[in-house]
Structure formats: structure tokens, C-alpha cells
Motif scaffolding. Sequence first.
Motif, PDB file in Angstrom:
ATOM      1  N   VAL A 166       0.852  -1.190   0.000  1.00 15.22           N
ATOM      2  CA  VAL A 166       0.000   0.000   0.000  1.00 15.22           C
ATOM      3  C   VAL A 166       0.893   1.248   0.000  1.00 15.22           C
ATOM      4  O   VAL A 166       1.620   1.496   0.958  1.00 15.22           O
ATOM      5  N   ILE A 167       0.813   2.017  -1.088  1.00 12.00           N
ATOM      6  CA  ILE A 167       1.703   3.162  -1.291  1.00 12.00           C
ATOM      7  C   ILE A 167       0.899   4.452  -1.163  1.00 12.00           C
ATOM      8  O   ILE A 167      -0.024   4.698  -1.959  1.00 12.00           O
ATOM      9  N   ASN A 184      -1.957   4.052  -4.528  1.00 10.61           N
ATOM     10  CA  ASN A 184      -2.897   2.936  -4.671  1.00 10.61           C
ATOM     11  C   ASN A 184      -3.692   2.708  -3.390  1.00 10.61           C
ATOM     12  O   ASN A 184      -4.184   1.603  -3.152  1.00 10.61           O
ATOM     13  N   ASP A 185      -3.809   3.748  -2.554  1.00 13.52           N
ATOM     14  CA  ASP A 185      -4.380   3.573  -1.215  1.00 13.52           C
ATOM     15  C   ASP A 185      -5.753   4.213  -1.032  1.00 13.52           C
ATOM     16  O   ASP A 185      -6.228   4.332   0.102  1.00 13.52           O
ATOM     17  N   PHE A 208       4.618   0.217   2.706  1.00 14.85           N
ATOM     18  CA  PHE A 208       5.674   0.722   1.829  1.00 14.85           C
ATOM     19  C   PHE A 208       6.683   1.530   2.640  1.00 14.85           C
ATOM     20  O   PHE A 208       6.314   2.244   3.576  1.00 14.85           O
ATOM     21  N   HIS A 209       7.967   1.381   2.294  1.00 16.55           N
ATOM     22  CA  HIS A 209       8.956   2.331   2.812  1.00 16.55           C
ATOM     23  C   HIS A 209       9.684   2.949   1.616  1.00 16.55           C
ATOM     24  O   HIS A 209       9.883   2.287   0.595  1.00 16.55           O
ATOM     25  N   PRO A 243       6.270   6.933   4.054  1.00 21.69           N
ATOM     26  CA  PRO A 243       5.953   5.545   4.385  1.00 21.69           C
ATOM     27  C   PRO A 243       4.476   5.372   4.739  1.00 21.69           C
ATOM     28  O   PRO A 243       3.801   6.314   5.144  1.00 21.69           O
ATOM     29  N   THR A 244       4.000   4.163   4.580  1.00 16.02           N
ATOM     30  CA  THR A 244       2.611   3.837   4.908  1.00 16.02           C
ATOM     31  C   THR A 244       2.416   3.845   6.420  1.00 16.02           C
ATOM     32  O   THR A 244       3.269   3.371   7.175  1.00 16.02           O
ATOM     33  N   THR A 245       1.278   4.354   6.849  1.00 16.17           N
ATOM     34  CA  THR A 245       0.981   4.389   8.282  1.00 16.17           C
ATOM     35  C   THR A 245       0.184   3.146   8.702  1.00 16.17           C
ATOM     36  O   THR A 245      -0.457   2.483   7.877  1.00 16.17           O
TER      37      THR A 245
END
Length: 352
Positions: A228-229, A233-234, A261-262, A272-274
Motif C-alpha cells: 500500500v503506497i 494505490n491507497d 511501503f517504505h 511511508p505507509t501508516t
Amino acid sequence: MPSVGLDAAGSQPTRHWHRLDDGRVQCDLCPRACKLHEGQRGLCFVRACVNGSIVLTTYGRSSGFCVDPIEKKPLHHFLPGTTTLSFGTAGCNLACRFCQNWELSKARATAILAVEATPADIASTAARLGCPSVAFTYNDPVVFHEYAIAVAQACRARDIRTVAVTAGYVNPAPRAEFYAHMDAANVDLKAFSDAFYRRVCAGRLEPVLDTLRYLAGTGVWLEITNLVIPGHNDSDDELDRMTAWVVEHLGPDVPMHFTAFHPDFRMRAVPPTTSETLRRARAIARRNGIRHAYTGNLPDPAGATTSCHACGAALIVRAGYVLTGYHLTADGRCPSCATPCPGVFDVVGPRR
């Protein structure tokens, strides 16, 4: 297309190609259909035109081996708690700007292939180390098709399972040949937008969906990962459409992993994704009927636990990649209500 610079020691003839009227040779392994002059490599870098045919230039050579928990692939419903002997080669047939293994998948030199290993060597090493499976990972096994199949055959002769960690970007004929030898797959569904695939991965969505539909009709155990970026795309809409499609076309029992994602490779400016985003993705999946939705790469006890979809009892409890609780019956059922849990549980490793 880059020229070959071929090390003949790693060269292996291949089958999935044909000659064109203009003298070039077309690789038919994946939808990219690279058309090569003599001495050129495909986008994957590891398949090349030599003496008028396509050869695999990395056969029998690996970028390294590691004993991993199977949960790291990630697979949560396939031999939980066991270890897998993981390895990859070099190259990839997609060009993802966010690649998390870009040092291997985007390698443009065979110098990283420091380990020579025959298929028999790999199978015997897995047996010696007590690994009930071998995982083709780090880069996509699609591009080392012939090597992966030979390893799978050697493993099967020793009752060792094989796992493909893949983006699923492959043509139908080689796909059927490949998965006839595989026991499990985790397919990276990168987004649910063809525009994303074209812009970010230099590929297309439909061939991946076709692979997923194909696998759902085989005996290969299937799980799906979506990285998940943020901002790419989230959205709720995309996650809703993706998970609804999975239920409609693959069924509610295919596990989905939403991973964080990082910033890496060519998307270092993306945050980054939370944890909140991953929990939102999991909630959307569960609302659409995905019975086993997980979160990964960030701590989330609820998102790491396998629960009975009928009564909600915790069946497999994880802390990261470690099993801290295992409550399935010997035949893979919930001990509270006897509902079967989908998966392959005939070998279960010790809690680590």
C-alpha cells in the motif's frame, strides 16, 4: 536493448520464444514480448538472444540463500511456523519504481550471482537444514523459469514443497508449465489500476488478474500481497474495487496481505505507509468478504492473527514472524466450532 556480455557458464536453452520475419527473436515468456537482435538482452536482463535463440543467462547461479520463516513471504496459511530456504537470482520483467529489492531485481551485472548451486544442491541443503519448503523470492521466479522448475523437480523428489513469490506477469503457456511444479504462491497485486501498472511498473494489470484467476483453479495454494503506497494505490475506492474483485473471482478464502511501503529506489520522496492506512485497507477487505485479511511490515496484533471466520476464535497468533499461539486441530479446524480453516497445515513448525 542492452547487449549480452554473456557468461557461458550460466547459460541454459529455453523453449518459450519464436523467430520473427525481420531476423529478430521474440521472447514469449511474459507479456512484454521482448524482440531481440543477436547479442541483446530483454528488459529482465537475464534472458538473451544467443545464436538465434533465447537463453537464460543465470541458470544455476544465485544471489544468495537465507533460511526464513514462511510467514515472511508472506504466507500465513501454508505450513505455518516452519522455515523455508529462500533464494533468488537477478533481474525482473517489471520496472517498479518502488521496488523494495531493487539491488537484486534491477541488477545489471551478473557479479552479484556469487553462489553456484545445482537444483540437487538446493534440495539437499533444504533437507539438511530441516526446511520443508524452498521459496523462489527476492526477484521474480518468472525470469528464471527453467532454473526454478528444475529446483522444484529436485525438491519434489525429496518431499520438499516449493513456493513462488511473484508479480504474476507471465504468459499462459509458461505459466501452466511453471505452476505444475509449484505448491504455493504469493502474488503481488500491486494496484487495481492499469494506469498504475503502466506508469509505475511499466506493465499492465490484466495479465496479473489472469494469473490470479488461473491459480484459483489449480491446486496451488494462493495468497495475495498488496503493498500500500500513500497517494498511489491507497484510496478507499481502489481498495474496495480490488477486494470486491478478489471475492467475486477468486473467492473469500484467498488470504490478502496489506503491507507497508517504505521509501526506496525511485520513490524515495513518497512517505511511508501508516498503521492507520493498513488497518483501513484491512477493514475494507473484511467488509467486502475477505475472510482472512492481514497487515504487514508494521506492528498490528489483530492484523497478524488468523481467526475463525465463523466464530471469531483466534486460531494462529503471531508476533511479527513468530507464532505465539497455535490452536487449529490436527485436521485444520477451529477447536471451538469445527469450521475448517483454508490452507495447508499438514506440516506445522515449532513456535519460535
